[in-house]
Write a protein that holds these residues in place. Structure first.
Motif, PDB file in Angstrom:
ATOM      1  N   THR A   1       0.849  -1.186   0.000  1.00  0.00           N
ATOM      2  CA  THR A   1       0.000   0.000   0.000  1.00  0.00           C
ATOM      3  C   THR A   1       0.881   1.231   0.000  1.00  0.00           C
ATOM      4  O   THR A   1       2.062   1.168   0.352  1.00  0.00           O
ATOM      5  CB  THR A   1      -0.902   0.028   1.246  1.00  0.00           C
ATOM      6  N   PRO A   2       0.335   2.395  -0.402  1.00  0.00           N
ATOM      7  CA  PRO A   2       1.125   3.617  -0.381  1.00  0.00           C
ATOM      8  C   PRO A   2       1.501   3.994   1.039  1.00  0.00           C
ATOM      9  O   PRO A   2       1.088   3.358   2.004  1.00  0.00           O
ATOM     10  CB  PRO A   2       0.163   4.657  -0.999  1.00  0.00           C
ATOM     11  N   ALA A   3       2.284   5.079   1.154  1.00  0.00           N
ATOM     12  CA  ALA A   3       2.614   5.602   2.472  1.00  0.00           C
ATOM     13  C   ALA A   3       1.338   5.901   3.235  1.00  0.00           C
ATOM     14  O   ALA A   3       0.326   6.264   2.637  1.00  0.00           O
ATOM     15  CB  ALA A   3       3.454   6.872   2.331  1.00  0.00           C
TER      16      ALA A   3
ATOM     17  N   GLY B   1       0.166   8.330   4.985  1.00  0.00           N
ATOM     18  CA  GLY B   1      -0.469   9.616   4.741  1.00  0.00           C
ATOM     19  C   GLY B   1      -1.171   9.676   3.406  1.00  0.00           C
ATOM     20  O   GLY B   1      -2.300  10.165   3.288  1.00  0.00           O
ATOM     21  N   LEU B   2      -0.518   9.163   2.352  1.00  0.00           N
ATOM     22  CA  LEU B   2      -1.119   9.158   1.021  1.00  0.00           C
ATOM     23  C   LEU B   2      -2.315   8.222   0.970  1.00  0.00           C
ATOM     24  O   LEU B   2      -3.343   8.532   0.355  1.00  0.00           O
ATOM     25  CB  LEU B   2      -0.069   8.730  -0.012  1.00  0.00           C
ATOM     26  N   PHE B   3      -2.196   7.074   1.632  1.00  0.00           N
ATOM     27  CA  PHE B   3      -3.291   6.103   1.679  1.00  0.00           C
ATOM     28  C   PHE B   3      -4.527   6.713   2.338  1.00  0.00           C
ATOM     29  O   PHE B   3      -5.645   6.613   1.819  1.00  0.00           O
ATOM     30  CB  PHE B   3      -2.821   4.872   2.451  1.00  0.00           C
TER      31      PHE B   3
ATOM     32  N   THR C   1      -5.222   9.936   2.707  1.00  0.00           N
ATOM     33  CA  THR C   1      -5.722  11.041   1.884  1.00  0.00           C
ATOM     34  C   THR C   1      -6.572  10.513   0.735  1.00  0.00           C
ATOM     35  O   THR C   1      -7.647  11.068   0.433  1.00  0.00           O
ATOM     36  CB  THR C   1      -4.553  11.875   1.336  1.00  0.00           C
ATOM     37  N   LEU C   2      -6.104   9.458   0.082  1.00  0.00           N
ATOM     38  CA  LEU C   2      -6.856   8.886  -1.030  1.00  0.00           C
ATOM     39  C   LEU C   2      -8.215   8.379  -0.567  1.00  0.00           C
ATOM     40  O   LEU C   2      -9.243   8.606  -1.226  1.00  0.00           O
ATOM     41  CB  LEU C   2      -6.052   7.746  -1.660  1.00  0.00           C
TER      42      LEU C   2
ATOM     43  N   CYS D   1     -11.794   9.850  -1.800  1.00  0.00           N
ATOM     44  CA  CYS D   1     -12.754   8.913  -2.386  1.00  0.00           C
ATOM     45  C   CYS D   1     -14.067   8.941  -1.612  1.00  0.00           C
ATOM     46  O   CYS D   1     -15.156   8.914  -2.214  1.00  0.00           O
ATOM     47  CB  CYS D   1     -12.169   7.505  -2.384  1.00  0.00           C
TER      48      CYS D   1
ATOM     49  N   HIS E   1      -7.478   9.072  12.545  1.00  0.00           N
ATOM     50  CA  HIS E   1      -7.586   8.513  11.201  1.00  0.00           C
ATOM     51  C   HIS E   1      -9.052   8.385  10.786  1.00  0.00           C
ATOM     52  O   HIS E   1      -9.413   8.690   9.645  1.00  0.00           O
ATOM     53  CB  HIS E   1      -6.895   7.149  11.149  1.00  0.00           C
TER      54      HIS E   1
ATOM     55  N   THR F   1      -8.707   3.838  -5.528  1.00  0.00           N
ATOM     56  CA  THR F   1      -8.734   3.381  -4.137  1.00  0.00           C
ATOM     57  C   THR F   1      -8.742   1.865  -4.046  1.00  0.00           C
ATOM     58  O   THR F   1      -8.020   1.269  -3.234  1.00  0.00           O
ATOM     59  CB  THR F   1      -9.962   3.959  -3.417  1.00  0.00           C
TER      60      THR F   1
ATOM     61  N   VAL G   1      -5.341   0.011  -4.279  1.00  0.00           N
ATOM     62  CA  VAL G   1      -4.375   0.029  -3.182  1.00  0.00           C
ATOM     63  C   VAL G   1      -4.924  -0.628  -1.912  1.00  0.00           C
ATOM     64  O   VAL G   1      -4.242  -0.640  -0.886  1.00  0.00           O
ATOM     65  CB  VAL G   1      -3.934   1.473  -2.854  1.00  0.00           C
TER      66      VAL G   1
END
Length: 403
Positions: free
Chosen positions: A24-26, A28-30, A32-33, A37, A153, A199, A202
């Protein structure tokens, strides 16, 4: 507070460990995405509301003849919550989110091309039922978050939800006026497809059971009985959301009535107060992580209790109405962040628990809105404020722990 902490401590290890093996992305990026979404997909539920007059003109009918389309969207969302949201505990989330994204996209395109009110209603119902993606993502965010930052989160996703709701009401209306309502649905389809599939790509891909549309629904009663924390979260949010719904759904009647005589467009700008929720959500998440859910919910109820007499004063003083609108939105989102975090950590089946929580809030809001409409007809704005106060009393009183 202690029950929320202990639940988080006991449920986090066995749910978060497998997730680390997924690419999965970092973080923070995960996050945010997922928040973006959630904003886009949540907007689909409220897309029709600001476009009703444009739809009526296009179909050559009175606005009252298409007003029920907005209710169809709410009904579709409720059906989707009951049947699709619990599947997050039993099926592959990546495939489920991708599949729902495709269904939502097709339904939005069908809405844009609808030749009549009947076809539009069917398409809006399907789109709203399939756009429960945010309620599949919130449990995942709670699973993957560190225990000491879980509420923050969850709050990020909730902020995205409220931003999408406000955007649908405000930006949707402006875009519809400029380009036509059909292009609004077409644009929503493009955004939903792009962000939904991005989304899904990932999300963790795990081998799970197949599940069925009725398995999660059948499990709801037993999940509610098994956790007193979940029960309290459901009842308290039903009371809070009911108070907000009673006031907010009736506010247009006050603003466009004899007391103020505002136009529908000007009254609709009050929807911008929903941005208060976007600002308050991160703060509420930090407070929940630090002080626990119970203290934050108690403070939220106090804010809401203060807002009710201010709303009553707002029947004649616009400044009081402004202050009340800020307070009720701050109370709603703080309560939502705290209660949803508690619901997500109260059982070993977070998706099913989250479904029970969201449906309870939705039911409380729908019942209060219906009663507020009748109260306004018989007792005016004071009757609406009375309904809101009653819902707060019921929400807190019925959820107090019994020794």
């Amino acid at each position: 507070m202690s029950s929320a902490t202990s639940s988080a401590a006991t449920t986090a290890p066995h749910r978060t460990a497998p997730a680390r093996r997924d690419r999965t992305p970092a973080p923070g990026l995960f996050l945010t995405l997922i928040a973006v979404c959630s904003a886009v997909t949540a907007a689909n539920i409220y897309l029709a509301a600001p476009l009703l007059s444009l739809m009526a003109r296009d179909f050559g009918s009175a606005p009252s003849a298409v007003a029920w389309i907005a209710s169809v969207a709410q009904l579709g969302y409720a059906v989707g919550l009951l049947f699709f949201a619990p599947l997050g505990d039993s099926v592959n989330r990546r495939r489920l989110v991708a599949g729902l994204t495709l269904v939502t996209t097709v339904a939005l395109v069908a809405s844009a091309a609808a030749p009549g009110v009947g076809a539009l209603a069917v398409a809006v119902f399907v789109a709203s039922a399939a756009t429960v993606i945010p309620q599949l993502l919130v449990p995942l965010v709670a699973e993957r978050a560190p225990a000491d930052r879980r509420a923050r989160h969850v709050a990020a996703v909730i902020a995205g939800l409220f931003t999408g709701i406000v955007g649908a009401r405000v930006l949707g209306g402006l875009a519809g006026q400029a380009f036509g309502w059909r292009w609004v649905f077409a644009g929503a389809a493009v955004l939903t497809l792009a962000l939904g599939l991005a989304t899904a790509s990932v999300l963790p891909s795990r081998r799970r059971g197949t599940g069925s549309l009725f398995s999660g629904l059948a499990a709801l009663p037993s999940v509610l009985r098994s956790s007193s924390d979940l029960w309290r979260a459901c009842v308290r949010q039903a009371g809070m959301f009911g108070a907000w719904s009673a006031l907010w759904t009736s506010l247009a009647l006050l603003l466009t009535g004899p007391a103020y005589g505002l136009s529908t467009a000007t009254a609709g700008l009050f929807g911008l107060f929903g941005l208060t929720a976007t600002a308050v959500a991160p703060l509420a998440g930090g407070l929940v992580d630090r002080f626990g859910a119970t203290r934050v919910v108690r403070s939220a109820y106090l804010l809401a209790a203060v807002s009710v007499p201010l709303f009553w004063l707002g029947g004649h003083a616009l400044a009081a109405l402004f202050a009340a609108a800020v307070l009720i939105h701050a109370a709603l989102v703080a309560s939502h962040v705290a209660n949803q975090t508690l619901a997500l950590t109260a059982t070993s089946t977070p998706a099913t628990a989250n479904t029970a929580y969201v449906v309870a809030g939705f039911a409380g809001g729908a019942a209060a809105s219906a009663l507020a409409g009748a109260a306004y007809s018989h007792f005016g704005w004071g009757g609406v404020c009375g309904v809101a106060g009653l819902w707060l009393v019921l929400g807190w009183g019925l959820s107090r722990p019994r020794r």
